[in-house]
Design an enzyme around this catalytic site. Structure first.
Site, short mmCIF file in Angstrom:
data_model
loop_
_atom_site.label_atom_id
_atom_site.label_comp_id
_atom_site.label_asym_id
_atom_site.label_seq_id
_atom_site.Cartn_x
_atom_site.Cartn_y
_atom_site.Cartn_z
N SER A 48 71.01 -26.47 50.14
CA SER A 48 72.37 -26.09 49.74
C SER A 48 73.07 -27.15 48.89
CB SER A 48 73.22 -25.80 50.98
OG SER A 48 73.30 -26.93 51.83
N ASP A 339 83.51 -28.31 53.22
CA ASP A 339 83.44 -27.64 54.52
C ASP A 339 82.85 -28.64 55.51
OD1 ASP A 339 80.69 -27.66 54.05
OD2 ASP A 339 80.57 -25.53 53.54
N HIS A 342 79.29 -29.89 53.58
CA HIS A 342 79.04 -30.13 52.16
C HIS A 342 80.17 -30.89 51.46
CE1 HIS A 342 76.82 -26.40 53.28
NE2 HIS A 342 75.85 -27.03 52.64
#
Length: 364
Positions: A48, A339, A342
């Protein structure tokens, strides 16, 4: 530098923040002007941290193609990037005189004419261990390699054999992977790896998987490769939240594992470079860079390095971080994390600048 600070009328911390911002922009501008002719493409593998939206195209709950993700992206568009804006790979591409976005291979809005200059095969939630990708039904690393093979076939058809070989050989490859193997797989217990292997042996297994992956893409033509080490994974907001015994501080056990893994990764990289002729594989030391931000936030204009901007900042990620979160911060530039897992776009830009000036510098 001293003369700038001496004659400025703004506060000391503001001066430092301004200096870092100017240096970052100057670095990106300089690289953009000086390297455009040398690097034909940026090719990305991983999780991610570098997935620009491949997960949008697969049946997984691990997605971010909805607000407030992308809030500070072009036109506030959520793209599937786990961020409020752009990823480090986007900034790196732009700095190299290439497009300002590295597209997701599975994004139907892009085609081979775009991928010829940059492409990401990364999938949020994946890892070096195939069992990691099974947890949330995302793209395993071996499948990313299969997409790379498919990409090369399309590239040869588009630009011809000779130029396709040139692009593949001269491109910069960015690899960012490994965090999920520990936090989503091993320490989460769900795959049973923690019962099968002590953590040091699991680290060895992951490093062997990384070596196999790197050898595979080398055989497919990759030569200039940057492999990012783990960050202080115990300092992610989600890990702080669950660290009850440590009273919400960084989980030092997890950080120690990250350091141990990074040391083994560096030894493997050195060994692989002696075995594979022409391989220019370099380690990118993310751990110390992120720790600098955590320990000296005001130097970088940051105010909160413990929580994410979205919601409470303690556990929200993916569908828990949506437009209904009433507590989402108004200014993500003040935060290290977007978040609970990340970084913000601001931190991604900074990390890209540091990567360009260190691990990737000799390639350009």
């Amino acid at each position: 530098m001293k003369s700038l600070l001496q004659y400025s009328s703004v506060s000391t911390m503001a001066q430092i923040h301004l200096t870092h911002t100017l240096l970052s922009h100057l670095l990106l501008t300089f690289l953009s002007l000086s390297t455009a002719a040398h690097i034909p493409a940026v090719i990305v593998f991983g999780d991610s941290t570098v997935d620009p939206g491949n997960n949008n195209a697969i049946p997984t709950i691990l997605r971010s193609d909805f607000p407030p993700y992308g809030r500070d992206f072009q036109n506030g568009k959520p793209t599937g990037r786990f961020c409020n804006g752009r990823l480090p790979t986007d900034f790196i591409s732009e700095a190299l005189g290439l497009p300002p976005l590295v597209p997701a291979y599975l994004d139907p809005a892009y085609g081979i004419e775009d991928f010829a200059k940059g492409v990401s095969f990364a999938s949020a939630g994946t890892g070096l261990d195939n069992a990691t990708s099974d947890v949330l039904a995302v793209i395993p690393l071996w499948k990313e390699v299969e997409y790379f093979k498919e990409y090369q076939k399309k590239l040869r058809k588009y630009v011809g054999e000779a130029h396709a070989e040139y692009i593949v050989n001269e491109a910069i490859y960015i690899i960012s992977i490994g965090t999920n193997d520990f936090l989503e797989n091993y320490f989460a217990v769900v795959t049973g790896r923690i019962l099968q292997l002590p953590v040091d042996k699991f680290e060895d297994f992951l490093v062997s998987q990384a070596a196999e992956f790197l050898t595979n893409i080398y055989r497919l033509g990759a030569r200039k490769i940057s492999f990012a080490g783990l960050s202080p994974i115990g300092c992610l907001p989600l890990e702080r939240t669950t660290n009850v015994i440590g009273k919400g501080g960084c989980n030092e056990k997890y950080n120690r594992v990250a350091r141990d893994f990074n040391a083994k990764l560096q030894r493997m990289i050195a060994d692989l470079c002696t075995k594979l002729p022409g391989l220019r594989l370099r380690y990118s030391g993310v751990y110390d860079r992120v720790l600098q931000l955590i320990n000296n936030p005001s130097h970088y204009g940051l105010e909160n390095v413990e929580e994410g901007c979205c919601g409470t900042g303690k556990f929200e990620m993916g569908f828990l971080c949506d437009s209904k979160c009433p507590l989402t911060c108004p200014d993500a530039n003040k935060y290290l994390f977007w978040d609970a897992f990340h970084p913000t776009e601001k931190v991604n830009r900074l990390m890209a600048g540091l990567t360009l000036s260190t691990g990737l510098r000799e390639f350009i």
